[in-house]
Design a protein around this motif. Structure first.
Motif, PDB file in Angstrom:
ATOM      1  N   CYS A   1       0.841  -1.212   0.000  1.00  0.00           N
ATOM      2  CA  CYS A   1       0.000   0.000   0.000  1.00  0.00           C
ATOM      3  C   CYS A   1       0.870   1.254   0.000  1.00  0.00           C
ATOM      4  O   CYS A   1       0.596   2.209  -0.743  1.00  0.00           O
ATOM      5  CB  CYS A   1      -0.923  -0.004   1.227  1.00  0.00           C
ATOM      6  SG  CYS A   1      -2.226  -1.248   1.164  1.00  0.00           S
TER       7      CYS A   1
ATOM      8  N   HIS B   1       3.890   1.482  -1.102  1.00  0.00           N
ATOM      9  CA  HIS B   1       4.548   1.533  -2.405  1.00  0.00           C
ATOM     10  C   HIS B   1       3.614   2.139  -3.452  1.00  0.00           C
ATOM     11  O   HIS B   1       4.020   2.988  -4.250  1.00  0.00           O
ATOM     12  CB  HIS B   1       4.971   0.120  -2.819  1.00  0.00           C
ATOM     13  CG  HIS B   1       5.590   0.033  -4.175  1.00  0.00           C
ATOM     14  ND1 HIS B   1       6.806   0.600  -4.479  1.00  0.00           N
ATOM     15  CD2 HIS B   1       5.158  -0.565  -5.321  1.00  0.00           C
ATOM     16  CE1 HIS B   1       7.108   0.366  -5.743  1.00  0.00           C
ATOM     17  NE2 HIS B   1       6.114  -0.345  -6.269  1.00  0.00           N
ATOM     18  N   MET B   2       2.363   1.715  -3.441  1.00  0.00           N
ATOM     19  CA  MET B   2       1.391   2.243  -4.401  1.00  0.00           C
ATOM     20  C   MET B   2       1.123   3.721  -4.142  1.00  0.00           C
ATOM     21  O   MET B   2       0.997   4.514  -5.080  1.00  0.00           O
ATOM     22  CB  MET B   2       0.083   1.446  -4.304  1.00  0.00           C
ATOM     23  CG  MET B   2       0.236  -0.041  -4.615  1.00  0.00           C
ATOM     24  SD  MET B   2       0.746  -0.372  -6.312  1.00  0.00           S
ATOM     25  CE  MET B   2      -0.790  -0.076  -7.181  1.00  0.00           C
TER      26      MET B   2
END
Length: 287
Positions: A265, A267-268
């Motif tokens: 999450c 990273h996104m």
């Protein structure tokens, strides 16, 4: 980084004992020969100093006069011997050598839960500042590499150890990192982590089993090894997504997969905040 293999499981990508030959020289017959011998000896000492890591272990070839400690390792009670002043570089063994748990008559320490293969590498590090295979600096590329060994093979036999208690093959560097944490050897932890980052050709099932071992054998406030595995899985997510082992491991659950979810999450979110092409609506965006 990842590549398909012909084995049942998928794996990712591909990648100390050194000794000097002893020679005897006859008596020099001239001052020039004597000078050349002295210069050669000085050169060898200089190279030896440069190759040694920044570590407090005794220099190679030094005369060690401290008492010998016998260490009984594993359920099979394999015996190791080491000098007390060498073992004392570990805070764990220093406390033992001060007499808290040591059998004073026999100078023996028992480590029934330790693996002999792992303890052997710990001792090698304490004496030499490294363990097999050594970490070498490539001056031409200015990179760190693992030394090439004759036993290097496609199954990376040198990089893994079978853990009888877990019933699985685990990464040796991960187990050494956890052992170094138990024994209070921070430099060994850093070395093991760096070496693990250079390993490749490891099967997905071994990576996931090693990640679980890392979570079970490191404290919650030590996130370096855990973060290494999370980043590895995210970076190579396409391979892990295809792996049946990944699905079985996720069904077992545990803190590792919660951390993995949070890491993905984050990273996104980072990708979205930087307006990555992945999040643009243009039909020409490459996938």
């Amino acid at each position: 980084m990842f590549a398909r293999r012909t084995h049942h499981n998928e794996s990712f990508g591909k990648h100390y004992n050194s000794s000097f030959d002893k020679h005897r020289a006859g008596k020099a017959t001239s001052s020039k020969q004597k000078r050349s011998f002295r210069e050669a000896a000085a050169a060898v000492k200089k190279v030896d100093r440069l190759k040694k890591p920044d570590h407090n272990s005794p220099p190679s070839g030094s005369i060690l006069t401290s008492p010998i400690i016998t260490i009984c390792v594993g359920p099979e009670k394999r015996l190791f011997a080491a000098h007390e002043d060498v073992l004392s570089h570990s805070s764990f063994f220093a406390a033992i050598c001060r007499g808290q748990f040591l059998e004073t008559a026999t100078k023996r320490v028992s480590l029934p839960e330790e693996l002999p293969e792992i303890f052997s590498s710990v001792l090698e590090y304490l004496y030499k500042g490294d363990y097999y295979p050594r970490l070498l600096h490539n001056k031409r590329r200015n990179t760190w590499e693992l030394e090439e060994t004759e036993s290097n093979s496609r199954d990376n036999a040198e990089s893994t150890v079978f853990h009888q208690g877990a019933g699985q093959v685990l990464l040796k560097d991960t187990m050494l990192y956890c052992a170094a944490d138990r024994y209070g050897l921070d430099d060994l932890k850093r070395l093991a982590l760096r070496k693990q980052g250079l390993q490749s050709g490891i099967q997905c099932c071994t990576i996931l089993a090693s990640a679980r071992y890392a979570y079970a054998n490191t404290p919650d406030n030590d996130s370096k090894l855990r973060a290494h595995y999370l980043a590895l899985i995210i970076r190579s997510r396409s391979t892990f997504k295809r792996s049946g082992t990944m699905q079985m491991e996720m069904e077992k659950g545990g803190m590792m997969f919660f951390d993995l979810f949070v890491a993905i999450c984050n990273h996104m979110d980072d990708m979205a905040s930087t307006k990555s092409p992945l999040f643009t609506k243009s039909p020409r965006t490459p996938h």
